[in-house]
Write a protein that holds these residues in place. Structure first.
Motif, PDB file in Angstrom:
ATOM      1  N   ALA A  93      23.421 -19.497  50.975  1.00 48.23           N
ATOM      2  CA  ALA A  93      24.736 -18.198  50.966  1.00 48.23           C
ATOM      3  C   ALA A  93      24.463 -16.907  50.870  1.00 48.23           C
ATOM      4  N   LEU A  94      23.310 -16.448  51.220  1.00 50.73           N
ATOM      5  CA  LEU A  94      23.398 -14.978  51.570  1.00 50.73           C
ATOM      6  C   LEU A  94      21.627 -15.184  52.447  1.00 50.73           C
ATOM      7  N   LEU A  95      21.858 -13.803  53.189  1.00 51.85           N
ATOM      8  CA  LEU A  95      20.905 -13.850  54.082  1.00 51.85           C
ATOM      9  C   LEU A  95      20.753 -11.954  53.245  1.00 51.85           C
ATOM     10  N   THR A  96      19.302 -11.253  52.849  1.00 50.86           N
ATOM     11  CA  THR A  96      19.009 -10.018  52.754  1.00 50.86           C
ATOM     12  C   THR A  96      17.708  -9.480  53.246  1.00 50.86           C
ATOM     13  N   ALA A  97      17.947  -8.291  54.023  1.00 51.57           N
ATOM     14  CA  ALA A  97      16.671  -7.610  54.637  1.00 51.57           C
ATOM     15  C   ALA A  97      15.484  -7.696  53.350  1.00 51.57           C
ATOM     16  N   ASP A  98      14.249  -7.319  54.406  1.00 53.62           N
ATOM     17  CA  ASP A  98      12.686  -7.340  53.424  1.00 53.62           C
ATOM     18  C   ASP A  98      12.961  -8.498  52.614  1.00 53.62           C
ATOM     19  N   ASP A 214      24.844 -13.108  59.805  1.00 52.28           N
ATOM     20  CA  ASP A 214      25.283 -11.508  59.158  1.00 52.28           C
ATOM     21  C   ASP A 214      24.004 -10.972  57.253  1.00 52.28           C
ATOM     22  N   VAL A 215      23.038  -9.903  57.535  1.00 56.18           N
ATOM     23  CA  VAL A 215      22.233  -9.615  56.901  1.00 56.18           C
ATOM     24  C   VAL A 215      22.650  -8.319  56.311  1.00 56.18           C
ATOM     25  N   HIS A 216      22.982  -9.184  54.714  1.00 52.26           N
ATOM     26  CA  HIS A 216      23.049  -7.596  54.199  1.00 52.26           C
ATOM     27  C   HIS A 216      21.832  -6.690  53.899  1.00 52.26           C
TER      28      HIS A 216
END
Length: 216
Positions: A93-98, A214-216
């Protein structure tokens, strides 16, 4: 130039090489493809994909580079392949950096069922490339991670006989049945828009699925 059919324009080329000492390196250059270039048929172990181009739009979380200010990707979790098969991404549902993430992709047949005729492709169950749309990030990964197979052989010399192909070459060989689903460990190094290219093989056909992240 000897290339398959492809639209004219400017392209970035990424080359993965491994030196004799096991040190991996990614080389980068660019190439301009002229219009009306005569195409060359693909070899059996080659593959191509023609995903729709990125569209002009502002990223909702703010672009990380000026080059991304007017780009957005519309590719969802299901990528329809030319032969009627589909590659499905279990997209979080959510892609985040690091953040370390396990990316899972499944090849489905024309009836929407997991493909049953899977084969290794270049010695692996699958290959994936994570590419930032501004060209600043490129990562070629395998189900075991991003380490090159020659590096793994050097680090584990006692395992080399099990890694070699039956013909004695240095091409790694997957043993046992190949599942229709493959997982790649990866962590995006920074926010922004990425395209993910995944390759799997079945019944002599190399499939290339393409997905937007789309990475946050």
């Amino acid at each position: 130039l000897t290339l398959p059919s492809m639209p004219p324009g400017s392209y970035k080329l990424y080359g993965d090489v491994v030196h004799a000492n096991g040190f991996p390196e990614t080389l980068l250059t660019s190439i301009d493809i002229p219009a009306n270039l005569p195409p060359t048929p693909l070899d059996p172990e080659d593959a191509s994909a023609f995903p729709p181009p990125l569209k002009p739009a502002a990223l909702p979380h703010g672009p990380s580079t000026p080059a991304e200010q007017t780009l957005s990707g519309d590719l969802g979790p299901d990528y329809r392949l030319p032969d009627g098969f589909t590659m499905h991404w279990d997209r979080p549902a959510l892609l985040t950096a690091d953040t370390a993430t396990l990316f899972r992709f499944t090849l489905l047949n024309r009836q929407g069922q997991p493909a049953s005729d899977m084969q290794p492709y270049l010695g692996m169950a699958g290959h994936a490339a994570f590419v930032k749309t501004d060209g600043t990030v490129f990562a070629h990964t395998h189900p075991e991670g991003s380490a090159a197979m020659p590096d793994m052989m050097l680090a584990n010399p006692n395992a080399m006989p099990d890694m070699l192909a039956p013909n004695g070459s240095n091409d790694p060989q997957v043993t046992g049945p190949i599942a229709s689903a493959v997982e790649f460990p990866y962590g995006f190094p920074k926010p922004g828009l990425y395209r993910i290219f995944v390759q799997m093989k079945h019944a002599g056909t190399v499939e290339t699925g393409v997905f937007d992240a789309d990475v946050h």
